[in-house]
Every structure is written in structure tokens, then in C-alpha cells.
Design an enzyme around this catalytic site. Structure first.
Site, PDB file in Angstrom:
ATOM      1  CB  CYS A  99      -7.954   0.685 -27.712  1.00 19.41           C
ATOM      2  SG  CYS A  99      -8.222  -0.912 -28.502  1.00 19.41           S
ATOM      3  CD  GLU A 131      -8.675  -7.264 -32.110  1.00 17.13           C
ATOM      4  OE1 GLU A 131      -7.528  -6.836 -31.917  1.00 17.13           O
ATOM      5  OE2 GLU A 131      -9.330  -7.856 -31.230  1.00 17.13           O
ATOM      6  NE  ARG A 165      -0.030  -6.496 -34.258  1.00 17.67           N
ATOM      7  CZ  ARG A 165       0.051  -6.363 -32.947  1.00 17.67           C
ATOM      8  NH1 ARG A 165       1.028  -5.649 -32.423  1.00 17.67           N
ATOM      9  NH2 ARG A 165      -0.820  -6.934 -32.138  1.00 17.67           N
ATOM     10  CG  HIS A 174      -2.065  -0.996   1.075  1.00 15.09           C
ATOM     11  ND1 HIS A 174      -3.091  -0.838   0.167  1.00 15.09           N
ATOM     12  CD2 HIS A 174      -2.297  -2.160   1.702  1.00 15.09           C
ATOM     13  CE1 HIS A 174      -3.914  -1.861   0.267  1.00 15.09           C
ATOM     14  NE2 HIS A 174      -3.464  -2.675   1.184  1.00 15.09           N
ATOM     15  CG  ASN A 205      -1.425  -1.982 -32.435  1.00 10.17           C
ATOM     16  OD1 ASN A 205      -1.459  -0.848 -32.888  1.00 10.17           O
ATOM     17  ND2 ASN A 205      -1.080  -2.240 -31.200  1.00 10.17           N
ATOM     18  CG  ASP A 206      -4.100  -7.878 -33.940  1.00 10.22           C
ATOM     19  OD1 ASP A 206      -2.973  -8.165 -34.383  1.00 10.22           O
ATOM     20  OD2 ASP A 206      -4.538  -8.323 -32.866  1.00 10.22           O
ATOM     21  NE  ARG A 244      -7.176  -7.065 -25.072  1.00  9.18           N
ATOM     22  CZ  ARG A 244      -6.052  -6.676 -25.698  1.00  9.18           C
ATOM     23  NH1 ARG A 244      -6.135  -6.007 -26.831  1.00  9.18           N
ATOM     24  NH2 ARG A 244      -4.882  -6.943 -25.169  1.00  9.18           N
TER      25      ARG A 244
END
Length: 553
Positions: free
Chosen positions: A502, A431, A465, A189, A454-455, A332
């Protein structure tokens, strides 16, 4: 110059003098007593006073670090009342006929060792909490002041063996440049509080707690987990340059903090953050993100040797919801496979894993794994504003199967009288080209879209990629990609749902004007990219750029 290293609990740069903090060790003597009831009364009185002190600390922490982060002091109050803890103290007093101080110290040692021996890192960190509450009770029993005296009149780098949350909160954060802890944990913490207070922190360092270090100049690189004691002039210049860059970024943050992300001609867009685990939330809050647009839940699976349980996942999602204090957190669901492998999944070797058994395909064929995660997510939704997002969708049939499984989960939770968010937003990632081409149909079945650029780029351009030989051919600005994103945005808005980005393209400032011009509602980027993106949005006039992008409008 001496160099020490440790684990980064929170990034940042600090340059200043070291202040060595050593706790006053309580010398607890074992004293034989005649009246066990009187000794128990002493313990109960100290317990009540400790709870009062913790409540005062809670109220102070709420004002300084927020309600979610102050909750540790409520937890400490509950730990003081824990039946097992109190019964242990009473048993030692009565059976061994010893004083309350000794009984508390013995109980502390036993419980701390128990937590420290556990496999789970979060539970190991609770060892420090037991020590903290016990030291407080012992101080009261001994008639000593348990508050932390001011470390210095000038801003300093605190060097300590470890710090309890109560000690951290009592410090004047204006006088603390950084924390260096010989022990400690990145899950403690205290580490979480350091993140919230925006103070660089390094734990588990190979440094000796030596009073001779008092007053010596040091440079701390919280990003790298390095401490340079009496740095050479060349290195000091490099660190000063890094510090200046961070201060300029902080200045920009102060200028933007609390302001809307709105263009010169009045168009609003949400700016969220992409994160991998709750440890990143300090950076999310520090950079004033409007929410979390992508919580990559697969890291819960990749960091373990076996499937995370429902309770383990629930604890993480709940913490994220509480720390974000009502701001949207989009989780996700499991996106494992391709370049993200966990041995215990026992997945077959694939010639082309990027096009293989991954993400939602695993979840729909191994429903127990999927249902466990969904139960944890929907339960955590009660504690904040959580949304759930499904990756790698290519068909309406997949949406149908997901809805059937979600309905089963909701029915089970209802029958078990377990609270959950009945109205949670559910969205999908766009995607694949397939998802783009049927986005008009998909939009009628979900609450939002989030484009994983990206995808989408990889699958559209037929480029792996992960293959460095293809870097020169990989073009995220390809007209086909931009047209796909616009088509998806148009279909989302026709159906009355919102759409976000995203993928990495969201942080590409060359693309910001394009995204604004097609009406993207949300951009989610890494925490470090939030401020430059917000600045660009507020400097843009969308009306003036539409003509430039006429080919795809």
C-alpha cells in the site's frame, strides 16, 4: 477573458459553451382558508404524489449511478414523512389558517435555516435536501411540472445557482460537460452524483449567474477549481491538451473496465486504491479499482477540532462500504503522530517523532479513542465488505493487546444488541524491520499483511523521508527493501494469508514485475495510478522475468 474560481467537487477538464440554468421561482401566496382539514388533505395528496415521483427518480438513478448513490431519493421519501416536518406543516395550516403551499414554504425555510446553522458540514448540506422536497410538494400543490426540462440539445457546461439531486439525475449526462454552481457544497448529494457520473464539478464559485453568459465559450479545470470564460488562444490550447490526455486515459479505462488484472501467463493480482476520505471514492469508482486497500482514517481526526464521535465515524465508514457496493474497503485505524498532528491530542514535543508516540502506540495507551473507532468500523461492516488494518506493529504482544480490545468491543456491541460484522478480516501493516523479521510469527495471528513501503524504507535505511537534504540517499529500490518484502511475502503465503503493498512503491511501474514475481496478491495505489498499473500487469509474463530477478528469489 474572465477567470472565476471555486471549490473542486470533482476533477476533470471540460471545454464548451455555457448554458445558464435558472430555476423558476414559485410565487407562494399566503391565503386564509376556512377548512383546515381540506387543506391537510391537499397536503397529504401532494405528499403522496411527491413520494411516487421520488420513487421513479430512485429507479432511474439505480440504473444510472448505482444503488448506493440512488439512496438519496429514498432518504427524500423518508424526509417527506418525517414527523417533525409534517407536524410543522399541520401546525401552520391549523393555527395560522393558511393554505398548504404557504405552510410547506414556511416549514422549508425554518428547517433549511436550522440545518444551515449547524457546525457539521454534512448536516449543513441537508439544507438543500429540505428545499428540494419542499419545492416538489409546492409544485404539485400549484399544479406545475416539477421535472427539469432539457437544458440544451448539444453538450454544454451547466451554470446554475445550485442543483438539487433530482435535477442532476433528470439531466441527460451525455449533454453535460461540467457543472458550475454559484453555491452548493462539496459534501452535497449533487456533488456525489457528479462524481459518480464522472462529470467535472465546481461549487461555491465567485461567478455571477448572468443570462448574458449563455452560449459563451468556457474552459473548466475541475482539478484546480477554475473557470476560464472566453479563454485566450494560448490558454485554450493548454486546456485542449489536458483534455486530450484525459480522453486517452478514459479510452484506456474503457478497454480495461470489467477485465481481470491478469498477466499474460495467467497470474492474477488485485488492484485497489489508497484514499483519504469518502470524497475520493468517486475517483476510485471512475478508475475501476477492485476495492480500497488503504482508507486513511486519520483524516477524520485531522479535519476536526475535537475527537470524532462514534456516530460521525460510523456514518463515514458506512457510506464508504455502501458506495463500494460489496468491494473490499480496508480501513487503517488511527495513524496519527510524526508528520500528522492534531492539536487536541495534546502530544508532547518529540526530538524524533517518526520514532515516537504514534499510530498503534497511541491507540493501545488511549483505549477509549481506539474502542470508539473500532465500534464504528465493526458496525459499518454490516453494510458492505470492510476489513480493518493496524499500523506500526512491531511485536506479538501488540497483536495480543489489540485482540483483547476487539473482544471487549464485540462483547459490548453484542450486549447492546447492535449489529456488527462478527467475521471481519483483521490485518496489520508491515512497515518496520522488526515486523519483517518476525513476519512468520505475525502471519499466524492475522488475516492479511499490507506492506507500507514508505516507512519500511525510511526505517530500514535510517533516512528521514521528510528531510529534502537526504533525497539523494533515499533508495526505495535498495536490495535490502526488496529482500524484506520477499521475506514477508513468503511468510504470509506459508501461513495461508494474503499480502498487499500500500506504499508508493506499489505504483512504481519499474517494480511491478518484481511484485508479480514474488506473488504479491494486491497492489493499492492512488486512484490516478490504477489504469497504468493495470495495463502493465496485463502486459507482463511473470515466467519470463524470474531469471532477471534471480538474486532475490
Amino acid at each position: 477573458m474572465k477567470t472565476a474560481v471555486g471549490k473542486s467537487a470533482f476533477g476533470g477538464i471540460a471545454i464548451g459553451k455555457i448554458s445558464v440554468y435558472q430555476k423558476g421561482e414559485h410565487q407562494v401566496k399566503r391565503i386564509r382558508i376556512q377548512d383546515a382539514d381540506a387543506e391537510m388533505d391537499r397536503f397529504y395528496h401532494a405528499q403522496a404524489e411527491a413520494k411516487k415521483q421520488l420513487q421513479d427518480l430512485y429507479e432511474k438513478a439505480v440504473n444510472e449511478v448505482g444503488e448506493a448513490n440512488a439512496a438519496i431519493f429514498e432518504i427524500h421519501q423518508m424526509m417527506l414523512e418525517d414527523t417533525d416536518y409534517v407536524e410543522s406543516v399541520e401546525s401552520i395550516i391549523r393555527k395560522q389558517e393558511v393554505n398548504a403551499e404557504y405552510a410547506v414554504a414556511e416549514t422549508c425555510d425554518n428547517f433549511a435555516k436550522m440545518f444551515a446553522s449547524m457546525d457539521d458540514e454534512y448536516m449543513q448540506a441537508r439544507s438543500a435536501d429540505v428545499k428540494d422536497i419542499s419545492e416538489r410538494v409546492i409544485s404539485i400543490l400549484l399544479g406545475k411540472d416539477s421535472t427539469m426540462a432539457g437544458v440544451s440539445d448539444e453538450p454544454v457546461i451547466i451554470l446554475a445557482d445550485d442543483l438539487a439531486p433530482s435535477e442532476t439525475v433528470q439531466l441527460d449526462k451525455e449533454k453535460v460537460l461540467a457543472f458550475i454552481l454559484v453555491n452548493g457544497s462539496v459534501n452535497s448529494h449533487t456533488a456525489i452524483l457528479a462524481k459518480t457520473m464522472n462529470i467535472p464539478a465546481i461549487v461555491c464559485t465567485n461567478i455571477t449567474l448572468d443570462k448574458e453568459l449563455n452560449g459563451k465559450l468556457a474552459a473548466v479545470d475541475g482539478f484546480e477549481g477554475k473557470i476560464f470564460i472566453e479563454p485566450e488562444s494560448e490558454l485554450l490550447a493548454v486546456m485542449e491538451s489536458k483534455l486530450k490526455d484525459l480522453q486517452e486515459k478514459q479510452k484506456l479505462l474503457e478497454e480495461l473496465k470489467g477485465k481481470e488484472n491478469i498477466t499474460l501467463d495467467g497470474q492474477k493480482v488485485l488492484v485497489y486504491a489508497n484514499i483519504g476520505n469518502v470524497g475520493d471514492i468517486g475517483s476510485v469508482l471512475k478508475n475501476d479499482a477492485g476495492g480500497i486497500g488503504l482508507f486513511r482514517s486519520e483524516f477524520l481526526y485531522l479535519e476536526k477540532d475535537t475527537y470524532p464521535t462514534e456516530e460521525e465515524q460510523f456514518a463515514v465508514y458506512k457510506m464508504a462500504a455502501e458506495m463500494m457496493a460489496g468491494k473490499r474497503v480496508i480501513i487503517r485505524t488511527l495513524d496519527i503522530g510524526a508528520d500528522k498532528q492534531a492539536a487536541y491530542f495534546n502530544m508532547d514535543q518529540e526530538e524524533n517523532p517518526a520514532l515516537g508516540y504514534r499510530a498503534i502506540r497511541i491507540c493501545l495507551t488511549q483505549k477509549d479513542i481506539f474502542k470508539t473507532q473500532l465500534r464504528a468500523i465493526f458496525r459499518a461492516g454490516v453494510y458492505g465488505k470492510i476489513a480493518v488494518m493496524y499500523p506500526m506493529i512491531i511485536s506479538l504482544n501488540e497483536i495480543k493487546q489489540i485482540k483483547e480490545i476487539v473482544a471487549e468491543v464485540k462483547e459490548e456491541l453484542t450486549s447492546q444488541n447492535i449489529p456488527f460484522d462478527k467475521e471481519m478480516e483483521q490485518g496489520i501493516m508491515i512497515e518496520t524491520p522488526a515486523a519483517v523479521m518476525i513476519s512468520d510469527c505475525l502471519a499466524k495471528e492475522v488475516d492479511f499483511f499490507s506492506v507500507g513501503t514508505n516507512d519500511l524504507t525510511q526505517y530500514t535505511e535510517a533516512i528521514d523521508r521528510q528531510n529534502p537534504k537526504l533525497d539523494d540517499f533515499y533508495d526505495p529500490h535498495h536490495p535490502a527493501i526488496l529482500r524484506m518484502i520477499k521475506m514477508t511475502a513468503d511468510n504470509a503465503h506459508k501461513a495461508g494469508i494474503w499480502i498487499g503493498i500500500c506504499g508508493e512503491l506499489g505504483a512504481d511501474l519499474e517494480m511491478t514485475e518484481f511484485f508479480l514475481s514474488i506473488g504479491i496478491d494486491e497492489l493499492s495505489v492512488s486512484p490516478s495510478r490504477i489504469l497504468p498499473l493495470r495495463k502493465r500487469i496485463r502486459e507482463t509474463n511473470v515466467g519470463e522475468i524470474v531469471d532477471k530477478l534471480g538474486w532475490c528469489m
